[in-house]
Design an enzyme around this catalytic site. Sequence first.
Site, PDB file in Angstrom:
ATOM      1  N   HIS A  50       8.889   0.802  -6.633  1.00 26.97           N
ATOM      2  CA  HIS A  50       7.901  -0.140  -6.352  1.00 26.97           C
ATOM      3  C   HIS A  50       7.204  -0.615  -7.365  1.00 26.97           C
ATOM      4  CE1 HIS A  50       5.372  -2.137  -3.262  1.00 26.97           C
ATOM      5  NE2 HIS A  50       4.279  -1.953  -4.404  1.00 26.97           N
ATOM      6  N   HIS A  96       4.886  -6.552   2.256  1.00 31.07           N
ATOM      7  CA  HIS A  96       4.333  -5.257   2.582  1.00 31.07           C
ATOM      8  C   HIS A  96       4.979  -4.798   3.824  1.00 31.07           C
ATOM      9  CE1 HIS A  96       0.073  -3.361   2.180  1.00 31.07           C
ATOM     10  NE2 HIS A  96       0.905  -3.084   1.060  1.00 31.07           N
TER      11      HIS A  96
END
Lengths: 743, 235
Positions: A50, A96
């Site tokens: 990430h 998300h």
Amino acid sequence: MKVRSSPDITPDIVCQHGLTLEEYRRIQDLLGRVPNLTELGIFSVMWSEHCSYKSSRYHLKKLPTEGPRVLQGPGENAGVVDIGDGLAVIFKIESHNHPSFIEPHQGAATGVGGILRDIFTMGARPLALLNSLRFGEPDHPRTRFLLNGVVDGISSYGNCTGVPTVGGEIYFDPCYNGNILVNVFCLGLVPSDKIFLGNASGVGNPVIYFGSKTGRDGIHGASMASSEFDDSSEEKRPTVQVGDPFTEKLLIEACLELMKKDWVVGIQDMGAAGLTCSTFEMAGRAGTGIDLDLSRVPRREEGMTPYEILLSESQERMLVVVKRGMEEEALALFRKWDLDAAVVGEVTDKPVVRIFENGNQVVHLPVELVVDGALDLERPAARPTDLDAINRIDLTEIPEPVCGDEVLRKLLASANIASKHWVYEQYDHMVRLNTLGLPGSDAAVLRVKGSKKALAISVDCNSRYCYLDPFYGTQIAVAECVRNIVCSGGMPIGLTNCLNFGNPEKPEIMWQFAQSVAGLGEICRFFDIPVVSGNVSLYNETLGEAIYPTPTVAVVGLLEDRSCHTTQWFKESGHLIGLMGLTLEELGGSEYLSVRFNRVEGKPPHLDRVLERSVHEMCLALISEGLVVSAHDCSEGGLGVALAESCISHPESPRGAELHIESTIRHDACLFGESQSRILVSFPENNREAVEEKARIMKVPFAVIGKVGGDSLVVNVNEEEFIREEVATLKKLWMGALETYVR
Amino acid sequence: MNCGVVVFPGSNCDHDCFHVLKHVFKLHTEWIWHKGGQDLSRFDLIVLPGGFSYGDYLRAGAIAQFSTVMKEVIGFAESGGKVLGICNGFQILVESGLLPGALMQNHSRKFICKTVLVRVENARTPFTQKCAEHSVLNIPIAHHQGGYFIDPEELRRLEENGQVVLRYCGSAGEVTGEFNPNGSVGNIAGIINAGGNVMGMMPHPERCADPAWSNLDGQLIFKSIIHSCQNGVSV
């Protein structure tokens, strides 16, 4: 000073931190010692997929990121593009996905919060939010809960912060049953000489923390987003953060007030990997170091360890470096907005981050090692062996309908095509008085106050095409997004992307990723659109089932004159309807095949880049010269659905139309095939010659195919009636369909 | 004419109201900070804008009623000053007791943002005198708690006094459940106090008052206020 050591780090502990033993050895080699547990925690988030982009960096380097308008490309919180008049736009799209699947309301809400902060951190007032959402099948038992939760989360957060949510897209497909996608886009407007970066420069300058207090929520969120889901994913709910949009609103106003001062040096929000990430990244960009004292960090609860404080992903927190001597003024400003704030550190000259707690040094790490030390992986890629079979389709096996009525009704009522008003009416899409083009047309259009200009924004991706061919599928996503922009009268000036894929450790997924990025780079170069920001979300898999590759793109367009803003719906009876582009016998990957035969097969439609570009240019010319009054891109559901939408999407008065189409291909392909590079326009009869002349000069295939008028949509193919439906019926179907799935 | 727009920390239509008053109607307009301390007596009109005053995690406006500025606004209203509460501003007026009744969650339990139609029930107020009696206005709503509620006895009194100013309706002015977006009693969209100087409405007139859009129905509300401040109520 000695760094506090901690219990022995076992292979188990390394593994729990999502690091491989190879990565752990690398840490030891580069550091020259064994890290303590807190330091290991820092590596685990900063070297996670990430934060470090370790699997994707190699490919992303190939994207075109520069252009005459680009003021800031990838690498900062968001990209910045100049729009003239001393103004610039800042924008980015971010995912998300993982948190939203575990806890849809908070996952989506904090997704909005995170992208907003990326924008106002750079000095811009957020002007608009958009989103791209993907859910499983409409009748999957979890879809209703997830859709309601996500929409509710976006609505509650966006509405409260006073940033309008002006558009987006929603798709449903079984491939997202176990892994939904929530991609959120934000655009802000800023004077082009007032852009703030995340730099911690100036030795001796104070580092100030402000916003919400730090709690134990969201610890290891970045690591969660870097692994696959399995049956125990529900247990990860505590790693999802809880959003507080009211505090976000205070942060927006406080930051914008702060940035009017001339003593702000650098600023960054605390997003993924929290205080750790902003500290290391800000020092990294400036080539400095930071000394941080954790005992001064405002905390929500007693007894938090340095490990927890550093890895917390509590929302609505910022870090700012100001000029030495200005700390009191900064703190007074934050008090005015009732925000917690404290001087927590100082910029140092040695590029090392030292972190203290009650006088003990708990972390001592070289900045570069943490920020840039992650492995740069060139993971193996291999084309899926079953793709050839999937790409093959024999159209003779597909029975051709005698009449198109039922198909058209089915398509308009399919969750992917049906009107999304049930969703966008839950978003405040008008606040701040800029939304000229409301949701429900091809692109959202926003005026730029104080100038004649306007901005057009669209997000797009047909992941079915990307599954069938990631290279051309991605190119089509860009082409279609640009088509949406030009249909609204905008000239594309920049692109941001959110690349959602499965587990990159699998060669087939890596192949999809590499193909997609290669396609994206090539088409952006061809259209001359810079990629100024982006985000990669990998490991979108549950129990080994990956989502379709979903490279969502958002394109921002500029209208020099906002009065050129055009919408998709027919305006007046008697106007002629024209079609730009070519209709080929293509049904691969179409909504038609999926809705009627439940098949996702074949190849995506052919994309002729040169024709596509000519169509964009012709559309913009027609609009800027005032020759057409509506323009609508043909996408899912083909010409048939585009015609129906142009009839029924008028907010007040729907219009009928009568079409006479000459065709040598199958009727279903003619009306419901999804050939690219087609735009449907309408115009007064007086303009016919000028429009046709434009097509000749610009070498765009063009035909007048019908006329606006009546109460029905009537389509004749080769003088035989193929569709006849009352527009009122079609409108009712199209408007009501989504609600039947969500109620 | 002096206008003041109250800024609660969570106000988000404050800029829109300010923009319309100052840049569309060219009125002298100032911000009024929620922490109080400003002399309000110089204002002719105070607007409580839409938004989420203090987050509104509790009932909308429930915290705002205790703010310093609301004590001052109540004083301003009691001395006859004109107060317009839009959306969250209406919720705050009700919570502070400047207007009767309560605003409850929409019956759909969802936020609703769309343009609706409202019928002008009383065109003899300082806020509506430029509208024709029973005319229908196109005005956007954007709220989660807009369902107006009041007990039957008080409702009867409101109706008799002409304090119901706006009702949700159809294009021919028909006031039926079909056109009620949020479950308000009697389709009520806006009311005025007995003194005729404090009005609350859920629809946003500032969202249809800027000539960048074709719908300018909201201008009638502002033009009414300007006219009454300059000439009194002329009907």
